[in-house]
Design a protein around this motif. Structure first.
Motif, PDB file in Angstrom:
ATOM      1  N   ARG A 255      72.445  25.115  26.688  1.00 35.03           N
ATOM      2  CA  ARG A 255      73.138  23.963  26.128  1.00 35.03           C
ATOM      3  C   ARG A 255      72.148  22.920  25.646  1.00 35.03           C
ATOM      4  NH1 ARG A 255      75.208  24.059  31.083  1.00 35.03           N
ATOM      5  NH2 ARG A 255      74.682  21.863  31.455  1.00 35.03           N
ATOM      6  N   ALA A 256      72.579  22.141  24.654  1.00 37.42           N
ATOM      7  CA  ALA A 256      71.719  21.091  24.104  1.00 37.42           C
ATOM      8  C   ALA A 256      72.586  19.953  23.585  1.00 37.42           C
ATOM      9  CB  ALA A 256      70.838  21.635  22.984  1.00 37.42           C
ATOM     10  N   THR A 257      72.045  18.755  23.666  1.00 36.96           N
ATOM     11  CA  THR A 257      72.689  17.560  23.126  1.00 36.96           C
ATOM     12  C   THR A 257      71.726  16.910  22.144  1.00 36.96           C
ATOM     13  OG1 THR A 257      73.902  17.225  25.189  1.00 36.96           O
ATOM     14  CG2 THR A 257      73.788  15.372  23.673  1.00 36.96           C
ATOM     15  N   VAL A 258      72.195  16.657  20.921  1.00 40.49           N
ATOM     16  CA  VAL A 258      71.341  16.155  19.849  1.00 40.49           C
ATOM     17  C   VAL A 258      71.831  14.772  19.425  1.00 40.49           C
ATOM     18  CG1 VAL A 258      70.519  16.547  17.497  1.00 40.49           C
ATOM     19  CG2 VAL A 258      70.798  18.473  19.067  1.00 40.49           C
ATOM     20  N   THR A 259      70.882  13.848  19.282  1.00 36.63           N
ATOM     21  CA  THR A 259      71.202  12.488  18.837  1.00 36.63           C
ATOM     22  C   THR A 259      70.317  12.146  17.644  1.00 36.63           C
ATOM     23  OG1 THR A 259      71.718  11.840  21.114  1.00 36.63           O
ATOM     24  CG2 THR A 259      71.378  10.076  19.504  1.00 36.63           C
ATOM     25  N   PRO A 260      70.891  12.037  16.434  1.00 35.74           N
ATOM     26  CA  PRO A 260      70.078  11.661  15.269  1.00 35.74           C
ATOM     27  C   PRO A 260      69.541  10.241  15.405  1.00 35.74           C
ATOM     28  CG  PRO A 260      72.171  12.641  14.600  1.00 35.74           C
ATOM     29  CD  PRO A 260      72.269  12.363  16.068  1.00 35.74           C
ATOM     30  N   VAL A 261      68.373  10.005  14.842  1.00 34.50           N
ATOM     31  CA  VAL A 261      67.775   8.674  14.867  1.00 34.50           C
ATOM     32  C   VAL A 261      68.651   7.708  14.068  1.00 34.50           C
ATOM     33  CG1 VAL A 261      65.806   7.318  14.077  1.00 34.50           C
ATOM     34  CG2 VAL A 261      65.431   9.506  15.196  1.00 34.50           C
ATOM     35  N   GLY A 262      68.861   6.529  14.645  1.00 31.47           N
ATOM     36  CA  GLY A 262      69.677   5.523  13.980  1.00 31.47           C
ATOM     37  C   GLY A 262      71.157   5.682  14.223  1.00 31.47           C
ATOM     38  N   SER A 263      71.559   6.644  15.040  1.00 34.68           N
ATOM     39  CA  SER A 263      72.974   6.875  15.320  1.00 34.68           C
ATOM     40  C   SER A 263      73.188   6.867  16.821  1.00 34.68           C
ATOM     41  CB  SER A 263      73.421   8.223  14.736  1.00 34.68           C
ATOM     42  OG  SER A 263      74.748   8.529  15.141  1.00 34.68           O
ATOM     43  N   ASP A 264      74.375   6.388  17.240  1.00 28.30           N
ATOM     44  CA  ASP A 264      74.717   6.422  18.660  1.00 28.30           C
ATOM     45  C   ASP A 264      75.612   7.614  18.985  1.00 28.30           C
ATOM     46  OD1 ASP A 264      76.922   5.597  17.268  1.00 28.30           O
ATOM     47  OD2 ASP A 264      77.329   3.826  18.494  1.00 28.30           O
ATOM     48  N   ARG A 265      75.830   8.481  18.012  1.00 29.32           N
ATOM     49  CA  ARG A 265      76.641   9.679  18.234  1.00 29.32           C
ATOM     50  C   ARG A 265      75.774  10.823  18.746  1.00 29.32           C
ATOM     51  NH1 ARG A 265      79.946  11.398  13.121  1.00 29.32           N
ATOM     52  NH2 ARG A 265      80.613  12.942  14.668  1.00 29.32           N
ATOM     53  N   THR A 266      76.359  11.643  19.590  1.00 25.26           N
ATOM     54  CA  THR A 266      75.676  12.831  20.091  1.00 25.26           C
ATOM     55  C   THR A 266      76.458  14.062  19.673  1.00 25.26           C
ATOM     56  OG1 THR A 266      76.842  12.682  22.214  1.00 25.26           O
ATOM     57  CG2 THR A 266      74.680  11.612  22.048  1.00 25.26           C
ATOM     58  N   PHE A 267      75.748  15.153  19.457  1.00 27.34           N
ATOM     59  CA  PHE A 267      76.364  16.390  18.992  1.00 27.34           C
ATOM     60  C   PHE A 267      75.968  17.515  19.943  1.00 27.34           C
ATOM     61  CE2 PHE A 267      75.717  13.588  15.414  1.00 27.34           C
ATOM     62  CZ  PHE A 267      76.918  13.645  14.729  1.00 27.34           C
ATOM     63  N   GLU A 268      76.972  18.283  20.345  1.00 25.71           N
ATOM     64  CA  GLU A 268      76.728  19.406  21.242  1.00 25.71           C
ATOM     65  C   GLU A 268      76.292  20.629  20.433  1.00 25.71           C
ATOM     66  OE1 GLU A 268      76.781  19.161  24.487  1.00 25.71           O
ATOM     67  OE2 GLU A 268      77.400  17.052  24.371  1.00 25.71           O
ATOM     68  N   GLY A 269      75.336  21.347  20.961  1.00 22.68           N
ATOM     69  CA  GLY A 269      74.855  22.553  20.300  1.00 22.68           C
ATOM     70  C   GLY A 269      74.358  23.548  21.326  1.00 22.68           C
ATOM     71  N   ALA A 270      73.766  24.615  20.842  1.00 22.19           N
ATOM     72  CA  ALA A 270      73.233  25.659  21.715  1.00 22.19           C
ATOM     73  C   ALA A 270      71.966  26.223  21.097  1.00 22.19           C
ATOM     74  CB  ALA A 270      74.258  26.769  21.928  1.00 22.19           C
ATOM     75  N   VAL A 271      71.014  26.556  21.939  1.00 23.72           N
ATOM     76  CA  VAL A 271      69.764  27.158  21.473  1.00 23.72           C
ATOM     77  C   VAL A 271      70.057  28.574  20.989  1.00 23.72           C
ATOM     78  CG1 VAL A 271      67.472  27.927  22.165  1.00 23.72           C
ATOM     79  CG2 VAL A 271      68.393  25.777  23.051  1.00 23.72           C
ATOM     80  N   TRP A 272      69.653  28.885  19.761  1.00 19.94           N
ATOM     81  CA  TRP A 272      69.871  30.235  19.253  1.00 19.94           C
ATOM     82  C   TRP A 272      68.562  30.994  19.021  1.00 19.94           C
ATOM     83  CZ3 TRP A 272      68.426  32.374  14.504  1.00 19.94           C
ATOM     84  CH2 TRP A 272      67.904  31.505  13.562  1.00 19.94           C
ATOM     85  N   GLN A 273      67.459  30.274  19.040  1.00 16.60           N
ATOM     86  CA  GLN A 273      66.179  30.956  18.873  1.00 16.60           C
ATOM     87  C   GLN A 273      65.071  30.137  19.535  1.00 16.60           C
ATOM     88  OE1 GLN A 273      63.678  31.267  15.100  1.00 16.60           O
ATOM     89  NE2 GLN A 273      64.702  33.238  15.075  1.00 16.60           N
ATOM     90  N   VAL A 274      64.197  30.832  20.264  1.00 21.17           N
ATOM     91  CA  VAL A 274      63.022  30.222  20.871  1.00 21.17           C
ATOM     92  C   VAL A 274      61.793  30.847  20.231  1.00 21.17           C
ATOM     93  CG1 VAL A 274      61.747  29.828  23.005  1.00 21.17           C
ATOM     94  CG2 VAL A 274      64.242  29.844  23.038  1.00 21.17           C
ATOM     95  N   SER A 275      60.874  30.015  19.783  1.00 21.42           N
ATOM     96  CA  SER A 275      59.697  30.499  19.074  1.00 21.42           C
ATOM     97  C   SER A 275      58.915  31.494  19.933  1.00 21.42           C
ATOM     98  CB  SER A 275      58.790  29.323  18.702  1.00 21.42           C
ATOM     99  OG  SER A 275      57.597  29.791  18.122  1.00 21.42           O
ATOM    100  N   PRO A 276      58.568  32.651  19.357  1.00 23.97           N
ATOM    101  CA  PRO A 276      57.781  33.632  20.117  1.00 23.97           C
ATOM    102  C   PRO A 276      56.292  33.313  20.164  1.00 23.97           C
ATOM    103  CG  PRO A 276      58.278  34.497  17.942  1.00 23.97           C
ATOM    104  CD  PRO A 276      58.965  33.162  18.032  1.00 23.97           C
ATOM    105  N   VAL A 277      55.866  32.289  19.440  1.00 26.79           N
ATOM    106  CA  VAL A 277      54.446  31.944  19.404  1.00 26.79           C
ATOM    107  C   VAL A 277      54.279  30.464  19.740  1.00 26.79           C
ATOM    108  CG1 VAL A 277      53.869  33.720  17.712  1.00 26.79           C
ATOM    109  CG2 VAL A 277      54.519  31.436  16.929  1.00 26.79           C
ATOM    110  N   ILE A 278      53.069  30.106  20.184  1.00 29.43           N
ATOM    111  CA  ILE A 278      52.704  28.732  20.509  1.00 29.43           C
ATOM    112  C   ILE A 278      51.621  28.290  19.542  1.00 29.43           C
ATOM    113  CG2 ILE A 278      51.748  27.201  22.265  1.00 29.43           C
ATOM    114  CD1 ILE A 278      54.469  28.226  22.996  1.00 29.43           C
ATOM    115  N   ASP A 279      51.783  27.084  19.004  1.00 31.13           N
ATOM    116  CA  ASP A 279      50.765  26.532  18.123  1.00 31.13           C
ATOM    117  C   ASP A 279      49.493  26.287  18.939  1.00 31.13           C
ATOM    118  OD1 ASP A 279      49.112  24.825  16.559  1.00 31.13           O
ATOM    119  OD2 ASP A 279      50.862  24.195  15.405  1.00 31.13           O
ATOM    120  N   PRO A 280      48.380  26.925  18.570  1.00 28.21           N
ATOM    121  CA  PRO A 280      47.150  26.755  19.376  1.00 28.21           C
ATOM    122  C   PRO A 280      46.574  25.352  19.306  1.00 28.21           C
ATOM    123  CG  PRO A 280      46.697  28.014  17.379  1.00 28.21           C
ATOM    124  CD  PRO A 280      48.184  27.855  17.452  1.00 28.21           C
ATOM    125  N   GLN A 281      46.968  24.569  18.317  1.00 33.83           N
ATOM    126  CA  GLN A 281      46.435  23.214  18.184  1.00 33.83           C
ATOM    127  C   GLN A 281      47.223  22.215  19.038  1.00 33.83           C
ATOM    128  OE1 GLN A 281      43.624  22.743  16.537  1.00 33.83           O
ATOM    129  NE2 GLN A 281      43.582  24.908  15.933  1.00 33.83           N
TER     130      GLN A 281
END
Length: 388
Positions: A255-281
């Motif tokens: 589960r995830a809750t997203v709040t856009p900048v400048g807005s007091d509204r929150t939106f419910e969502g779900a993780v559908w993909q997790v990156s298989p790699v990590i940025d080395p930097q």
């Protein structure tokens, strides 16, 4: 000689020297009474909070409210920031040979269906070419009809000996060649019509128009680049950057809750993909959170997200119990001897119910709930367990 006059009834008399001492004695008595009261007050403040044991005053222990937190199952929350984008962005350009745009039929923010025409391209020359090819098909079909008729007559005469079999074979070949020319002409016509159909710029799938880079009168070709951008199905997502350590506890479906900048509204969502790699930097990975369409979710915007990365069992304390100094966060606990002791702790996260202790407590300790700033390590207290 000075005389004081006093009035008794209607007569006047001289004040005697002994009469002056009486007010002085009264004044001294009042001062003595006030001094006694003051001494009594001081003694009450000094000794009033003490009791006597064995003839000696003993300090009374202060009452201190304590709580036994136990262990509670708490969702492990991870905060992250990222950029809003279309989940599946579709760039739309010229699929055919191009030409001059005559009309643009859509605007950004408009919903379209699969195959819907977004813009039309001038096809006056291509239309004439298609008509010419259609005429060639008609000519080829006429040649095929004549060849077929001659073949039919030759087959009727070959048995009478008027036409040889070799002549019949030549007429058959002529008929087959005419039929082949018809097929070639028809295929060329279909190709031209297909090319003409590709002159129009169409939506590859149903979705939402995000951008438009086409205007009437514009000359476009296969190298003109992207003319429209679409969000397939209108689906949006947040591409959040998460640290390597937090990424390990997040999985698709979380589960995830997203709040856009400048807005007091929150939106419910779900993780559908997790990156298989990590940025080395940056030592971060991308978590993609799927969101339903809403006009407030604008691709390219910035947003914050709270991701639920599983659950854990840990002590939960009220905010008032936690203190901090140069050495870090700590709490006061009351031992079995009712003496105060300092315990360093590590806070894993802050939730609505208080602070989650990641390390330092096992949940069975008696933790000072509040007023810890007035206590000192080693001080003996009278613990009072707070009600849940």
């Amino acid at each position: 000689m000075n005389y004081d006059r006093g009035t008794i009834g209607h007569e006047e008399r001289l004040a005697l020297p002994g009469d002056v001492a009486e007010p002085r004695r009264k004044r001294a008595l009042v001062i003595g009474i006030v001094a006694v009261i003051a001494l009594a007050a001081i003694a009450w403040f000094v000794f009033g909070n003490k009791k006597v044991e064995g003839g000696k005053p003993v300090a009374q222990l202060p009452n201190v409210t304590v709580t036994v937190p136990g262990r509670k199952t708490i969702d492990r929350e991870v905060t992250a920031t990222g950029t809003l984008a279309a989940k599946r962005e579709m760039p739309v350009g010229v699929a055919g040979e191009g030409g001059m745009i005559t009309r643009v039929l859509v605007e950004p923010g408009q919903w379209v269906q699969a195959g819907q025409v977004l813009a039309t391209v001038d096809r006056s020359v291509q239309t004439q070419t298609a008509q010419s090819l259609a005429a060639q098909v008609a000519v080829a079909q006429s040649d095929q009809s004549i060849a077929q008729a001659e073949l039919d007559r030759a087959q009727a005469l070959v048995d009478r000996g008027f036409i040889s079999k070799a002549d019949l074979q030549r007429r058959t070949a002529t008929r087959d060649a005419a039929a082949a020319r018809v097929k070639v002409a028809q295929a060329t016509l279909r190709e031209a019509r297909a090319r003409n159909g590709r002159l129009d710029i169409r939506a590859p799938a149903a979705g939402l128009i995000l951008t438009r880079q086409a205007e009437p009168g514009q000359i476009v070709s296969a190298g003109s680049g992207v003319l429209f951008r679409m969000a397939q199905g209108g689906q949006m997502e947040l591409r959040a950057l998460v640290s390597e350590a937090d990424l390990a506890g997040i999985h698709p479906g979380a589960r995830a809750t997203v709040t856009p900048v400048g807005s007091d509204r929150t939106f419910e969502g779900a993780v559908w993909q997790v990156s298989p790699v990590i940025d080395p930097q940056t030592r971060q990975g991308t978590v993609r959170v799927q969101l339903a369409y809403d006009p407030a979710l604008r691709p390219g915007g910035f947003a914050a997200a709270t991701l639920v990365g599983g659950s854990a069992s840990a002590p939960l304390l009220p905010d008032s119990a936690l203190q901090s100094d140069g050495q870090g966060s700590y709490v006061y606990i009351v031992g079995s001897d009712d003496k105060v002791a300092r315990r360093n702790v590590k806070v894993s996260q802050v939730v609505d119910g208080g602070v989650v202790i990641g390390s330092g407590l096992n949940g069975t300790e008696r933790v000072v709930r509040s007023a810890g700033g007035f206590l000192a390590p080693g001080q003996k207290v009278k613990p009072v367990v707070a009600r849940s």
